[in-house]
Design an enzyme around this catalytic site. Structure first.
Site, PDB file in Angstrom:
ATOM      1  N   HIS A 222      19.543 110.930  15.641  1.00  4.41           N
ATOM      2  CA  HIS A 222      21.316 110.621  15.392  1.00  4.41           C
ATOM      3  C   HIS A 222      22.096 111.640  16.286  1.00  4.41           C
ATOM      4  O   HIS A 222      22.973 111.273  16.725  1.00  4.41           O
ATOM      5  CB  HIS A 222      21.251 110.745  13.941  1.00  4.41           C
ATOM      6  CG  HIS A 222      22.786 110.492  13.576  1.00  4.41           C
ATOM      7  ND1 HIS A 222      23.853 111.532  13.313  1.00  4.41           N
ATOM      8  CD2 HIS A 222      23.535 109.330  13.269  1.00  4.41           C
ATOM      9  CE1 HIS A 222      24.872 111.073  13.072  1.00  4.41           C
ATOM     10  NE2 HIS A 222      24.777 109.610  12.987  1.00  4.41           N
ATOM     11  N   CYS A 530      16.632  99.424  27.478  1.00  8.06           N
ATOM     12  CA  CYS A 530      17.608 100.294  26.899  1.00  8.06           C
ATOM     13  C   CYS A 530      17.338 101.534  25.902  1.00  8.06           C
ATOM     14  O   CYS A 530      17.819 102.081  25.377  1.00  8.06           O
ATOM     15  CB  CYS A 530      18.289  99.360  25.576  1.00  8.06           C
ATOM     16  SG  CYS A 530      16.926  98.470  24.440  1.00  8.06           S
TER      17      CYS A 530
HETATM   18  C1  PEP Z   1      13.765 102.253  21.995  1.00  3.90           C
HETATM   19  O1  PEP Z   1      12.757 102.129  21.148  1.00  3.90           O
HETATM   20  O2  PEP Z   1      13.497 102.544  23.156  1.00  3.90           O
HETATM   21  C2  PEP Z   1      15.099 101.822  21.657  1.00  3.90           C
HETATM   22  C3  PEP Z   1      16.028 101.852  22.330  1.00  3.90           C
HETATM   23  O3  PEP Z   1      15.247 101.652  20.050  1.00  3.90           O
HETATM   24  P1  PEP Z   1      15.387 103.054  19.139  1.00  3.90           P
HETATM   25  O4  PEP Z   1      15.525 104.170  19.995  1.00  3.90           O
HETATM   26  O5  PEP Z   1      16.646 102.503  18.547  1.00  3.90           O
HETATM   27  O6  PEP Z   1      14.009 102.689  18.235  1.00  3.90           O
END
Ligand code: PEP
Ligand code: MG
Length: 584
Positions: A222, A530
């Site tokens: 976070h 992402c």
């Molecule tokens: C990931 O797992 O790369 C992702 C973008 O999701 P999070 O970081 O929210 O788990």
């Protein structure tokens, strides 16, 4: 001993705030005024992001930074008690103080400063247009009440601590150690917020901070995600910042290298960068789209300033965790409409600012340990390993009412004309999950002809069965490399002991990605990334060569990644033309 009790009439203010007659970090002759709607409690408790006005004391030139003010504290006319309520929609983004009011407040501040012969930290309240000063005390950070603001050069700066550089920038300021949210009001504009770990209710204080330092957390925690989006330098995972640093000391934080030095480094900015995004005057046009990741609505302006081709990941969990109450609380109290309205407000800010560019909104993916912290979250199961547990789409398919509340939010926005929304399902593991989720989407009246639906590729299984997933009818996939790396390499992304083994460019991770891109290209399914690796220019080079359709980066990385993409695309053309001339 004589005791006196002062009884005063409460100023029933329509606006209120705090003024530092001089910059509390640098001592520069500029007044910093923060203001919001209603009684002053919302500001001093840190529960609202206020407007910030910086006034040059010599020229009286005013710099204005308007925030989205979500809540206000007011007097309940019936009971006489103070209550917290939502700021009416038309006031949320409206400037609170006029130039005239700012000058009146500063005039009063200068009188008080003259009287006490030192810079003042003043609280004010405005009722029926009249300004009341309700408190004044010396600014303790200037002329240092104990701690010395020592300026040091880079060569003799003492390194105090190291961690992970989570958000770039080098700033100096005074340490405020925060162990509980009740202490947040101690964080003043320009302080260094030092805490074991940040949580969504700390965002207003994180905004005020010049830098953030945490004991725990990795690059996808976070603290890391939010500080990057706010443009506040941060070092996370130092293990012992709250033990090694002391309240009130001056330090310099290097958010790029992940180092904390003692004293004020000569070169460091002493005022926060205020989250400015620098973009080159002209941006290269790339065939591969370069998008941006967003997690909190407050980051929208900075995200838009990157001129990204859309939002490749809008995480809803920070918005939901930021509401403070568990989704089940809203269901138990029959307040589903409040949940939907709140979430809709956050998402609307982003989809509206980017319209008509696409915004892929991801459904909820918060592990049970994060949910448990919320009011009404006591019933969350205790799991031995929440990362492998009840999160993502597997949770929403069993906790259908929570899934439906999110979908209703999207549906309302689509009905309002935001057909730039794409719905993205996290942590997909099997085609049945896609089929069931799409069935619920259809039941909720979401028209697949109007918007795109896609999935995250975060589990090796989903990469290997990509053909089966494509067969369920998906418009796009996005690589969540944060999870894909941890699940492929058996390396917990939050465990510092194995952090050295965490490698998003491990050949096995790259092979899975390459396999998925090849199969998606054949089927005409759009591919993107992402995860944090999408902010790495080296990874961008590899992905463009594999033929990925788009990349989505952190706000601070968009420009860097865009340049890397442009360079790789140019090289590919050059290499092809050389091959042609060589007759290959
Ligand atoms: C990931 O797992 O790369 C992702 C973008 O999701 P999070 O970081 O929210 O788990
Ligand atoms: Mg993930």
């Amino acid at each position: 001993m004589n005791i006196s009790a002062v009884v005063q009439k409460m100023v029933n203010s329509e606006k209120s705030g705090v003024m530092f007659t001089s910059n509390p970090t640098t001592g520069a002759p500029e007044a910093i005024i923060e203001s919001s709607w209603g009684l002053g409690e919302a500001i001093v408790s840190g529960s609202v992001s206020p407007d910030t006005y910086t006034i040059d004391r010599k020229t009286r030139q005013i710099k204005v930074n308007i925030a989205t003010k979500k809540i206000m504290v007011v007097k309940d006319q019936k009971t006489g008690e103070t209550i917290t309520k939502e700021v009416p929609a038309d006031l949320q983004n409206k400037r609170v103080l006029s130039d005239g009011e700012l000058n009146t407040i500063l005039d009063l501040g200068e009188l008080i400063e003259e009287h006490y012969e030192s810079p003042q930290d003043i609280e004010f309240a405005i009722e029926n247009g009249e300004v009341f000063i309700v408190q004044s005390r010396p600014v303790t950070t200037i002329k240092s009440g104990g701690a010395e603001q020592k300026t040091v050069t880079a060569s003799d700066a003492e390194k105090l601590l190291e961690g992970l550089g989570a958000s770039p920038g080098q700033v100096s300021g005074q340490v405020k150690i925060i162990r509980s949210v009740d202490e947040l009001e101690r964080v003043l504009q320009g302080d260094i917020l030092v805490t074991p770990m940040t949580s969504p209710d700390m965002v207003p204080a994180m905004r005020r901070a010049a830098a953030i330092v945490t004991d725990e957390g990795g690059l996808t925690s976070h603290a890391a995600i939010v500080s990057r989006e706010l443009g506040v330098p941060a070092v996370v995972g130092t293990k012992e910042a709250t033990k090694k640093l002391t309240d009130g000391m001056f330090v310099t934080v290097d958010g790029e290298k992940g180092i904390i030095f003692s004293g004020v480094l000569e070169r460091a900015e002493v005022t926060p960068a205020a989250g400015a995004v620098t973009v080159a005057a002209s941006k290269p046009i790339t065939a591969t789209e370069v998008k941006v990741n967003v997690s909190i609505a407050e980051a929208t302006e900075r995200a838009v300033a990157t001129r990204a081709d859309g939002v490749g990941l809008l995480r809803v969990e920070h918005m939901i965790l930021g509401m403070g109450k568990h989704p089940h609380w809203y269901i138990a109290h029959n307040q589903q409409d409040v949940f939907i309205r709140e979430l809709q407000k956050g998402i609307r800010t982003v989809v509206d600012a980017f319209f008509p560019r696409p915004v892929w909104v991801r459904t909820l993916d918060a592990p049970t340990d994060e949910f448990r912290e919320m009011e009404g979250g006591e019933g969350e199961p205790i799991e031995p390993n929440p990362m492998l547990g009840w999160r993502g789409i597997r949770r929403d398919l069993r906790d259908v009412e929570v899934f439906k509340m999110q979908l209703q939010t999207f549906k309302n926005l689509i009905d309002d004309g935001y057909n730039n929304i794409g719905i993205m399902l996290p942590l997909v593991q099997h085609q049945d999950e896609v089929r069931q989720a799409k069935q619920i989407l259809a039941e909720m009246g979401i028209d697949f002809g109007k918007i795109d639906v896609g999935i995250m590729i975060e589990i090796p299984a989903s990469a290997l069965i990509i053909d089966d997933l494509i067969a369920e009818g998906i418009d796009f996939v996005s690589f969540g490399t944060n999870d894909l790396t941890q699940y492929t390499l058996a390396v917990d992304r939050n465990n510092e002991n194995v952090a050295a083994l965490y490698n998003e460019q491990h050949p096995a991770v790259l092979k899975l990605i390459e396999y998925v891109i090849r199969h998606c290209k054949k089927a005409g399914v759009v591919t993107s990334i992402c995860g944090q690796a999408g902010s790495n220019p080296k990874m961008a080079d590899k992905l463009v060569r594999m033929g990925i359709s788009s990349l989505s980066s952190n706000i601070d990385a968009v420009e860097r990644v865009r340049e890397a993409v442009a360079r790789t695309e140019a090289r590919i053309v050059l290499e092809a033309s050389r091959d042609l001339t060589n007759g290959d």
